[in-house]
Design an enzyme around this catalytic site. Structure first.
Site, PDB file in Angstrom:
ATOM      1  N   GLU A  29     -30.258   6.913 -30.443  1.00 20.82           N
ATOM      2  CA  GLU A  29     -31.592   7.318 -30.898  1.00 20.82           C
ATOM      3  C   GLU A  29     -32.211   8.299 -29.911  1.00 20.82           C
ATOM      4  O   GLU A  29     -32.208   8.049 -28.707  1.00 20.82           O
ATOM      5  CB  GLU A  29     -32.485   6.073 -31.034  1.00 20.82           C
ATOM      6  CG  GLU A  29     -31.997   5.110 -32.099  1.00 20.82           C
ATOM      7  CD  GLU A  29     -32.348   3.658 -31.810  1.00 20.82           C
ATOM      8  OE1 GLU A  29     -32.810   3.354 -30.686  1.00 20.82           O
ATOM      9  OE2 GLU A  29     -32.149   2.812 -32.707  1.00 20.82           O
ATOM     10  N   GLU A  62     -29.798   0.104 -35.015  1.00 22.07           N
ATOM     11  CA  GLU A  62     -28.838  -0.210 -33.958  1.00 22.07           C
ATOM     12  C   GLU A  62     -27.564  -0.837 -34.502  1.00 22.07           C
ATOM     13  O   GLU A  62     -26.457  -0.432 -34.125  1.00 22.07           O
ATOM     14  CB  GLU A  62     -29.464  -1.118 -32.884  1.00 22.07           C
ATOM     15  CG  GLU A  62     -30.467  -0.420 -31.968  1.00 22.07           C
ATOM     16  CD  GLU A  62     -31.858  -0.324 -32.570  1.00 22.07           C
ATOM     17  OE1 GLU A  62     -32.077  -0.918 -33.655  1.00 22.07           O
ATOM     18  OE2 GLU A  62     -32.735   0.324 -31.969  1.00 22.07           O
ATOM     19  N   GLN A  84     -31.651   2.714 -26.246  1.00 21.87           N
ATOM     20  CA  GLN A  84     -32.796   3.124 -25.435  1.00 21.87           C
ATOM     21  C   GLN A  84     -33.139   2.104 -24.355  1.00 21.87           C
ATOM     22  O   GLN A  84     -33.432   2.452 -23.227  1.00 21.87           O
ATOM     23  CB  GLN A  84     -34.007   3.346 -26.336  1.00 21.87           C
ATOM     24  CG  GLN A  84     -33.791   4.540 -27.255  1.00 21.87           C
ATOM     25  CD  GLN A  84     -35.007   4.845 -28.078  1.00 21.87           C
ATOM     26  OE1 GLN A  84     -35.682   3.927 -28.550  1.00 21.87           O
ATOM     27  NE2 GLN A  84     -35.294   6.104 -28.285  1.00 21.87           N
ATOM     28  N   ASP A  87     -32.412  -4.309 -24.133  1.00 24.59           N
ATOM     29  CA  ASP A  87     -32.914  -5.376 -25.007  1.00 24.59           C
ATOM     30  C   ASP A  87     -32.550  -5.140 -26.480  1.00 24.59           C
ATOM     31  O   ASP A  87     -32.414  -6.084 -27.250  1.00 24.59           O
ATOM     32  CB  ASP A  87     -34.439  -5.467 -24.894  1.00 24.59           C
ATOM     33  CG  ASP A  87     -34.911  -5.461 -23.449  1.00 24.59           C
ATOM     34  OD1 ASP A  87     -35.491  -6.462 -23.017  1.00 24.59           O
ATOM     35  OD2 ASP A  87     -34.692  -4.447 -22.747  1.00 24.59           O
ATOM     36  N   PHE A  88     -32.414  -3.865 -26.843  1.00 24.70           N
ATOM     37  CA  PHE A  88     -32.144  -3.553 -28.256  1.00 24.70           C
ATOM     38  C   PHE A  88     -30.696  -3.860 -28.639  1.00 24.70           C
ATOM     39  O   PHE A  88     -30.335  -3.789 -29.806  1.00 24.70           O
ATOM     40  CB  PHE A  88     -32.450  -2.083 -28.569  1.00 24.70           C
ATOM     41  CG  PHE A  88     -33.842  -1.622 -28.218  1.00 24.70           C
ATOM     42  CD1 PHE A  88     -34.828  -2.512 -27.823  1.00 24.70           C
ATOM     43  CD2 PHE A  88     -34.171  -0.266 -28.289  1.00 24.70           C
ATOM     44  CE1 PHE A  88     -36.102  -2.083 -27.476  1.00 24.70           C
ATOM     45  CE2 PHE A  88     -35.450   0.174 -27.958  1.00 24.70           C
ATOM     46  CZ  PHE A  88     -36.408  -0.734 -27.544  1.00 24.70           C
ATOM     47  N   HIS A 130     -38.642  -5.257 -23.121  1.00 24.95           N
ATOM     48  CA  HIS A 130     -38.064  -3.984 -22.664  1.00 24.95           C
ATOM     49  C   HIS A 130     -37.647  -4.104 -21.195  1.00 24.95           C
ATOM     50  O   HIS A 130     -37.750  -3.160 -20.434  1.00 24.95           O
ATOM     51  CB  HIS A 130     -39.066  -2.831 -22.810  1.00 24.95           C
ATOM     52  CG  HIS A 130     -39.307  -2.417 -24.218  1.00 24.95           C
ATOM     53  ND1 HIS A 130     -39.922  -3.223 -25.129  1.00 24.95           N
ATOM     54  CD2 HIS A 130     -39.010  -1.262 -24.882  1.00 24.95           C
ATOM     55  CE1 HIS A 130     -40.009  -2.582 -26.293  1.00 24.95           C
ATOM     56  NE2 HIS A 130     -39.458  -1.397 -26.161  1.00 24.95           N
TER      57      HIS A 130
END
Lengths: 340, 320
Positions: A29, A62, A84, A87-88, A130
């Site tokens: 992203e 994701e 990014q 955590d994602f 994050h």
């Protein structure tokens, strides 16, 4: 020879690998939007100009684009997947844990899945979602290698090795170590830049390094905590305590040999990590050392870790949460006082 | 023949469908007898979907499959000996005993080890198509999935990406009306799953998935579009699972009336009737079935006589 930050060194590694092998591409992203940031921390900044067809900006999907990376690896491409914030990765967890980590094994070794996953980690003023250190979630997952570069020199050499590896490799990068500039610079950053040689070099996955020689205590730490451990070692040196700092650089596979050699010399072990203590990196290292090296130890192993809570937001609480140099110094002194 | 197909081609459709049916029936028996380990999700009743779609593909095209993969594997031309051996967990299995029923595959035949997480294969097939496009190869990916998978986030993420990037992929949804025991009407409001395609501005088509010719023709069109670089297609294949969801499931949630109707409409019966109307004889069809049965018996013998893997083979094949 040029002095580069981690973000710059990673960018240089990606550029070199993309030039060397046209099957290498980046996907994620916001990684290559003109006027954008080059990923959340500038690593891919400007690469879209050089490689317009191989810097792939994705929708916010994701699970989708991790699967795309996997699928493309089955037909001869070598994706570098950018997320990014670490955590994602949870959004893509099925693709990572059930597909990427297992497809080769399920096939009886008939396919290979060369995928690099890059993920920023570190508790940095962003609260619970994050900030997480993601390594413990993946160290227990067979099928993926894990590297954690703490310097620009290592970042470049490890990323290049990861791209050339035929297996999935995750590379965890620390937000306070990137040295990202401009709008994406990070308050509280510390200098992790290195002199980068002009000639090519690789750092083998699975090989640790001794950051600082010492004879009294071994500290094992990666990423930001490695730097904090070195700071602490410098402080206690003035008081006559000699600390050896080991940076394993890779968590999977893990360089047990370098840790064992150090403990054989010092007889004392502290593991410092930024993630919660329960089930963490330290737990794994301590357990193995207890199984295989108990006879060498003159003091109980000590883990310095974050508490078993999510990362808090308030700077006051965050300071309490993340192990710092003061805590490491304290632990060193305590350990010496009970065992010398 | 008057339908526009050669007799050879029609009988090949028939042979493959019967091979899937007889394979599954034999596996069911072996499983219920307790001879075969593991769990199974079977494909009886859906044969026209796999055979129709896979017959539209060329060498070099790749499919992803699901927890119900045997039919797709056979339709792609995988060796049934290595499939049977895999079901028995043998060293000679297509995945050397590491995959089993739910992860059956052979990349040499264009079958990715089956992905048994519902919706898990959709991004992977999309990525295979992405790879083909990036490498400028005129190849096509097909993603098989069930009706249930279209409620997964990955379905929507993948169709969106395939649409914006115009990828050479065909999404083949086998709508057998049940996600395990839950009827499709309880879990989605759209009447046709193909309607979901319009959200991604790609073609969505619903066809009778029990009519192998219709499936084949629809797939040919979608595959050709993909190969020409005109992008993805969503095909909904209406079919019915005439067996349980898995293992010993008696499928009591399928109303008897519905089941009865489904049996009348099952693809092999339907296609046999069509073939007979094309002047192919019952004897010819019987002969095919007998040959297929022999082939399967050979596969069972091969599998049962194959060596087990060594326990420590567990430790191989993780990393290159």
């Amino acid at each position: 020879m040029a002095r580069l930050t981690i973000a710059e060194a990673l960018r240089q590694a990606i550029r070199e690998e993309m030039k060397r092998d046209e099957s290498v591409y980046c996907i994620g992203e916001d990684i290559g939007i003109p006027g954008g940031w080059g990923g959340a921390f500038t690593v891919t900044l400007g690469l879209e100009k050089e490689f317009p067809d191989r810097i792939i900006n994705t929708p916010i999907s994701e699970a989708g684009f991790f699967g795309v990376a996997l699928g493309s690896s089955l037909v001869g491409l070598r994706p570098i997947v950018d997320v990014q914030y670490g955590d994602f990765l949870f959004c893509a967890m099925d693709q990572i844990a059930n597909q990427i980590a297992k497809l080769r094994y399920m096939s009886g070794g008939k396919i290979k899945t060369p995928i690099v996953i890059r993920a920023p980690v570190g508790v940095t003023g962003r609260g619970a979602q994050h900030s997480q250190m993601m390594e413990p979630f993946f160290q227990c997952l067979p099928g993926i290698k894990i590297v954690c570069p703490a310097t620009a020199y290592d970042a470049k050499g490890l990323l290049k090795s990861a791209v050339r590896n035929e297996n999935p490799v995750m590379i965890f990068e620390h937000k306070l170590l990137y040295g990202a500039k401009g709008a994406r610079s990070e308050p509280g950053s510390i200098d992790a830049s290195s002199e980068i040689p002009d000639e090519e070099y690789l750092i083998p996955i699975g090989k640790g390094t001794v950051r600082r020689q010492g004879t009294d205590i071994t500290i094992v730490a990666t990423l930001l905590m490695m730097h904090r451990a070195c700071e602490a070692a410098e402080i206690v040196e003035k008081e006559g305590i000699s600390v050896e700092v080991i940076d394993p650089r890779s968590l999977v596979p893990f360089d047990w040999e370098i840790v064992k050699q150090s403990i054989a010399k010092t007889g004392r072990l502290i593991i410092v990590e930024e993630s919660p203590r329960r089930g963490g990196i330290g737990a794994e290292i301590a357990a193995t050392v207890a199984e295989e090296m108990l006879d060498f130890l003159v003091a109980p192993v000590k883990r310095i870790a974050a508490p078993d809570t999510p990362a808090p937001f308030s700077p006051v609480m965050e300071k309490f949460y993340v192990p710092d140099t003061v805590r490491i110094v304290q632990a060193i002194k305590e350990m010496m006082s009970i065992s010398s | 023949m008057k339908c526009g197909y050669s007799k050879e081609q029609l009988l090949e459709f028939y042979r493959k469908m019967v091979l899937i049916r007889e394979f599954e029936e034999r596996v069911k028996f072996l499983f219920l007898e307790g001879i075969m380990p593991g769990t199974i999700h079977q494909y009886q009743g859906e044969e026209a979907c796999a055979v129709g779609v896979c017959s539209a593909l060329q060498r070099g095209d790749i499919i992803t499959s699901t927890h119900r993969p045997h039919g797709h594997c056979i339709a792609m031309g995988m060796d049934i000996k290595s499939m049977m051996a895999e079901l028995f967990g043998k060293q000679t299995g297509c995945c050397k005993g590491k995959g089993g029923s739910m992860h059956m595959g052979d990349i040499e035949k264009g079958v990715v080890p089956a992905i048994a997480i519902v919706g898990g294969g959709i991004p992977v097939a999309t990525g295979i198509a992405f790879g083909f496009k990036m490498k400028k190869q005129p190849r096509v990916a097909v993603c098989f999935m069930g009706d249930g998978a279209t409620n997964e986030g990955t379905f929507h993420e993948s169709l969106n990406m395939a649409s914006i990037w115009n990828l050479p992929v065909v999404y083949a949804v086998e709508n057998n009306f049940y996600g395990a025991s839950t009827h499709v009407s309880l879990v989605m409001k759209v009447e046709k799953i193909s309607e979901r395609a319009c959200a991604y501005k790609i073609p969505g088509i619903t066809v009778d998935g029990n009519d192998v010719i219709k499936v084949y023709e629809t797939a040919c069109e979608a595959v050709e579009r993909a190969r020409k670089g005109e992008g993805p297609t969503l095909i909904e294949l209406l079919t019915y699972r005439i067996t349980g969801h898995s293992r010993r499931d008696p499928a009591l949630y399928q109303p008897p009336e519905e089941k009865k109707k489904a049996l009348e409409n099952e693809p092999i019966k339907k296609f046999s009737e069509f073939l007979i109307s094309m002047d192919i004889t019952q004897e010819e069809l019987e002969k095919i079935r007998e040959t297929v049965k022999e082939e399967i018996e050979d596969a069972v013998k091969y599998a049962m006589n194959s060596p087990d893997p060594l326990p420590q083979d567990t430790l191989n094949d993780l990393f290159v």
